[in-house]
Enzyme design. Structure first.
Site, short mmCIF file in Angstrom:
data_model
loop_
_atom_site.label_atom_id
_atom_site.label_comp_id
_atom_site.label_asym_id
_atom_site.label_seq_id
_atom_site.Cartn_x
_atom_site.Cartn_y
_atom_site.Cartn_z
N GLU A 283 0.29 3.62 1.85
CA GLU A 283 0.46 4.03 3.25
C GLU A 283 1.89 3.80 3.74
O GLU A 283 2.33 4.41 4.70
CB GLU A 283 -0.49 3.23 4.16
CG GLU A 283 -1.83 3.89 4.42
CD GLU A 283 -1.75 5.08 5.37
OE1 GLU A 283 -2.32 6.13 5.01
OE2 GLU A 283 -1.12 4.97 6.43
N LYS B 77 2.01 -3.36 7.07
CA LYS B 77 2.04 -3.64 5.63
C LYS B 77 3.47 -3.58 5.10
O LYS B 77 3.83 -4.31 4.18
CB LYS B 77 1.15 -2.64 4.89
CG LYS B 77 -0.33 -2.95 4.99
CD LYS B 77 -0.68 -4.17 4.14
CE LYS B 77 -2.16 -4.42 4.07
NZ LYS B 77 -2.52 -5.48 3.13
N TYR C 159 -0.97 0.43 10.81
CA TYR C 159 -1.34 -0.26 9.57
C TYR C 159 -0.18 -0.19 8.56
O TYR C 159 0.21 -1.21 7.99
CB TYR C 159 -2.60 0.39 8.98
CG TYR C 159 -2.92 -0.05 7.57
CD1 TYR C 159 -3.57 -1.24 7.32
CD2 TYR C 159 -2.56 0.75 6.47
CE1 TYR C 159 -3.86 -1.65 6.02
CE2 TYR C 159 -2.84 0.36 5.18
CZ TYR C 159 -3.49 -0.85 4.95
OH TYR C 159 -3.77 -1.24 3.66
N THR D 238 0.80 -1.23 0.00
CA THR D 238 0.00 0.00 0.00
C THR D 238 0.83 1.27 0.00
O THR D 238 1.94 1.31 0.56
CB THR D 238 -0.92 0.02 1.25
OG1 THR D 238 -1.40 1.35 1.46
CG2 THR D 238 -0.19 -0.40 2.51
P1 NAP Z 1 -11.53 -4.44 2.64
O1 NAP Z 1 -12.71 -4.18 1.76
O2 NAP Z 1 -11.48 -3.83 3.97
O3 NAP Z 1 -11.42 -6.04 2.80
C1 NAP Z 1 -10.56 -6.64 3.74
C2 NAP Z 1 -10.78 -8.13 3.70
O4 NAP Z 1 -9.89 -8.75 4.63
C3 NAP Z 1 -12.20 -8.57 4.11
O5 NAP Z 1 -12.62 -9.59 3.24
C4 NAP Z 1 -11.99 -9.12 5.52
O6 NAP Z 1 -12.92 -10.09 5.87
C5 NAP Z 1 -10.61 -9.73 5.36
N1 NAP Z 1 -9.97 -10.00 6.65
C6 NAP Z 1 -9.82 -9.14 7.68
N2 NAP Z 1 -9.23 -9.76 8.72
C7 NAP Z 1 -9.01 -11.04 8.34
C8 NAP Z 1 -8.47 -12.18 8.99
N3 NAP Z 1 -8.02 -12.11 10.26
N4 NAP Z 1 -8.39 -13.36 8.31
C9 NAP Z 1 -8.86 -13.44 7.05
N5 NAP Z 1 -9.41 -12.39 6.37
C10 NAP Z 1 -9.48 -11.21 7.01
O7 NAP Z 1 -10.18 -4.06 1.89
P2 NAP Z 1 -9.92 -3.73 0.33
O8 NAP Z 1 -10.12 -2.28 0.12
O9 NAP Z 1 -10.63 -4.72 -0.50
O10 NAP Z 1 -8.34 -3.96 0.26
C11 NAP Z 1 -7.81 -5.24 -0.08
C12 NAP Z 1 -6.37 -5.30 0.40
O11 NAP Z 1 -5.61 -4.28 -0.24
C13 NAP Z 1 -6.16 -5.08 1.89
O12 NAP Z 1 -5.09 -5.89 2.30
C14 NAP Z 1 -5.78 -3.60 2.00
O13 NAP Z 1 -5.01 -3.39 3.16
C15 NAP Z 1 -4.99 -3.45 0.72
N6 NAP Z 1 -4.97 -2.10 0.12
C16 NAP Z 1 -6.16 -1.47 -0.13
C17 NAP Z 1 -6.14 -0.22 -0.75
C18 NAP Z 1 -7.41 0.50 -1.08
O14 NAP Z 1 -7.34 1.71 -1.35
N7 NAP Z 1 -8.55 -0.17 -1.11
C19 NAP Z 1 -4.90 0.36 -1.12
C20 NAP Z 1 -3.73 -0.35 -0.85
C21 NAP Z 1 -3.77 -1.59 -0.25
P3 NAP Z 1 -14.29 -9.74 6.68
O15 NAP Z 1 -15.31 -9.42 5.62
O16 NAP Z 1 -14.57 -11.00 7.41
O17 NAP Z 1 -14.01 -8.57 7.57
O1 G4F Z 2 -10.46 6.85 3.20
P1 G4F Z 2 -9.42 6.75 4.24
O2 G4F Z 2 -9.82 6.14 5.54
O3 G4F Z 2 -8.21 5.99 3.56
P2 G4F Z 2 -6.65 5.87 3.93
O4 G4F Z 2 -6.38 6.19 5.35
O5 G4F Z 2 -5.90 6.65 2.91
O6 G4F Z 2 -6.40 4.30 3.74
C1 G4F Z 2 -6.90 3.61 2.60
O7 G4F Z 2 -5.96 3.72 1.56
C2 G4F Z 2 -4.70 3.06 1.83
C3 G4F Z 2 -3.81 3.30 0.61
O8 G4F Z 2 -3.07 4.48 0.81
C4 G4F Z 2 -4.97 1.59 2.06
F1 G4F Z 2 -3.81 0.92 2.24
C5 G4F Z 2 -5.88 1.41 3.25
O9 G4F Z 2 -6.18 0.03 3.42
C6 G4F Z 2 -7.18 2.16 2.98
O10 G4F Z 2 -7.85 1.52 1.93
O11 G4F Z 2 -8.85 8.20 4.58
C7 G4F Z 2 -8.33 9.04 3.57
C8 G4F Z 2 -8.05 10.40 4.14
C9 G4F Z 2 -7.20 10.40 5.41
O12 G4F Z 2 -6.23 11.40 5.30
C10 G4F Z 2 -8.18 10.76 6.53
O13 G4F Z 2 -7.58 11.46 7.62
O14 G4F Z 2 -9.29 11.03 4.51
C11 G4F Z 2 -9.12 11.66 5.77
N1 G4F Z 2 -10.44 11.81 6.39
C12 G4F Z 2 -11.04 12.99 6.71
N2 G4F Z 2 -12.22 12.77 7.29
C13 G4F Z 2 -11.25 10.82 6.77
C14 G4F Z 2 -12.38 11.41 7.34
N3 G4F Z 2 -11.11 9.47 6.66
C15 G4F Z 2 -12.14 8.71 7.13
N4 G4F Z 2 -12.03 7.36 6.99
N5 G4F Z 2 -13.26 9.26 7.71
C16 G4F Z 2 -13.44 10.61 7.84
O15 G4F Z 2 -14.44 11.08 8.36
#
Ligand code: NAP
Ligand code: G4F
Length: 345
Positions: free
Chosen positions: A127, A153, A149, A125
């Site tokens: 992050e 990662k 987090y 990620t």
């Molecule tokens: P998400 O919607 O939050 O999905 C997370 C998944 O992980 C869910 O299916 C959850 O299952 C499962 N999980 C959580 N704890 C677990 C455990 N202990 N054992 C097995 N499974 C578990 O996340 P996403 O946005 O699809 O992201 C997918 C991956 O990419 C994650 O690893 C995230 O950190 C990474 N990532 C995401 C972004 C982004 O912007 N979306 C960017 C960079 C990296 P439950 O449904 O049971 O909770």
């Molecule tokens: O949507 P966010 O919670 O995403 P964040 O923290 O960037 O993390 C996501 O992206 C990562 C990739 O860079 C993934 F690895 C991670 O698993 C996840 O998918 O927050 C985005 C931004 C932050 O700066 C936060 O401080 O939005 C700001 N924010 C402002 N108000 C808020 C809020 N975030 C959340 N969740 N809720 C608020 O009310």
């Protein structure tokens, strides 16, 4: 027919990746944890819940992981499962390491012990860049994570590289920048903003609260990004790749775009916690700031350079932020109808 195990099958990326792999004629084994039902609402919404073979799977349980991998002998292992919400990781730092770092390590060690040729994909990620050292960030940018987090990662990222270098395993890391969709979890800021404007438009709420409006993110479309994951695992040589759009925007701008989709015109006044976003047509306050949504340490700006994956695999983003917001807003209405007519989990 190739077989893929996908952890995080009930999450946003798991659902889109499963759909993409099924279309490529890959057998998809969806690893879900007990407590989640075998099919999530996302799989049902995409109409693929019956096409996935469920596998009970907990990333903190080595014996279960090892047995599954040894028995199934998957061609691919996509490790998308994680405690993925940055905010919660500050309250659950140990659990976050347990699942995100040690979970990945358990999978890697299982593939090694079972002596398989499985191609491993780790969901790394942006992050990990945290307090960024270069703008934009690429595969050579030094890491400086700013959350438990991000730390977890980064550890998993290095474990994946370590297994590649030590044992010649096909381990790749996709360093994905924020990617969103209608299937995004409600706790993430983009989905929260879209859902809240929808609720305001239905007269269910008057306004909503956010934290830091000035943070900048490089937002892409999840459906585009899972294609990159599949491309990465099919390269001859395992490697690490940034997947991003090379554009960055504030939370404030995202609010303005989403507001427009629901017929509001957001203007801002005040500073810090006193700032409000109001509809300039009606003067009604629609957004307030609440410090409870601030993070102990913030990632101020993320913007990713995707040149390497474009050159090596031909991947590039297809969806602009404006189109992404538009599709999230229009799909929000459909999703609401879906939840009203389906008993889903
Ligand atoms: P998400 O919607 O939050 O999905 C997370 C998944 O992980 C869910 O299916 C959850 O299952 C499962 N999980 C959580 N704890 C677990 C455990 N202990 N054992 C097995 N499974 C578990 O996340 P996403 O946005 O699809 O992201 C997918 C991956 O990419 C994650 O690893 C995230 O950190 C990474 N990532 C995401 C972004 C982004 O912007 N979306 C960017 C960079 C990296 P439950 O449904 O049971 O909770
Ligand atoms: O949507 P966010 O919670 O995403 P964040 O923290 O960037 O993390 C996501 O992206 C990562 C990739 O860079 C993934 F690895 C991670 O698993 C996840 O998918 O927050 C985005 C931004 C932050 O700066 C936060 O401080 O939005 C700001 N924010 C402002 N108000 C808020 C809020 N975030 C959340 N969740 N809720 C608020 O009310």
């Amino acid at each position: 027919m190739k077989t893929a195990i996908v952890t995080g099958i009930t999450g946003q990326d798991g659902a889109y990746l499963a759909q993409y792999l099924l279309n490529k004629n890959v057998r998809v084994i969806g690893a879900f944890r007990r407590g989640a039902e075998r099919t999530s609402w996302r799989l049902k919404y995409l109409g693929i819940d019956k096409d996935i073979e469920p596998l009970e799977f907990e990333l903190s349980e080595f014996a279960q992981i090892f047995k599954a991998i040894k028995d199934i002998k998957p061609d691919y292992f996509y490790n998308l499962g994680a405690m993925s919400f940055v905010g919660t990781s500050f309250d659950q730092p140990l659990y976050t390491q347990e699942v995100n770092y040690l979970g990945a390590l358990r999978v890697l060690e299982s593939i090694r012990l079972a002596e398989l040729e499985t191609r491993f994909y780790q969901a790394s990620t942006s992050e990990m860049f945290g307090e960024v050292k270069t703008i934009p960030q690429n595969e050579l940018t030094p890491f400086h994570p700013r959350s438990p987090y991000g730390v977890s990662k980064l550890a998993a990222h290095w474990a994946s590289i370590n297994y590649r270098e030590s044992y010649g395993m096909h381990c790749s890391n996709g360093i994905l920048f924020n990617h969103e969709s209608p299937l995004r979890g409600d706790e993430f800021v983009t989905k929260k903003i879209v859902s809240c404007f929808f609720q305001i438009s239905q007269n269910n709420i008057d306004f909503f609260e956010l934290g830091n409006l000035d943070a900048k993110r490089d937002w892409g479309y999840a459906k585009d990004y899972v294609e990159g994951m599949e491309m990465i695992t099919n390269l001859d040589k395992p490697d690490d790749f940034v997947i991003a759009t090379n554009k960055t925007n504030t939370i404030r701008y995202f609010c303005e775009l989403a507001a427009n989709e629901f017929g509001y015109n957001i203007a801002w006044k005040g500073k810090g916690v006193e700032e409000i976003g109001f509809d300039s047509k009606t003067n009604k306050t629609l957004i307030r700031v609440n410090p409870k949504f601030y993070r102990p340490a913030e990632v101020d700006i993320l913007i990713g350079c995707y040149d390497k994956i474009k050159k090596v695999a031909g991947w590039k983003p297809k969806t602009s932020l404006e189109d992404l917001v538009s599709l999230m807003c229009s799909e929000e209405i459909k999703l609401n109808n879906f939840f009203n007519t389906n008993k889903v989990n």
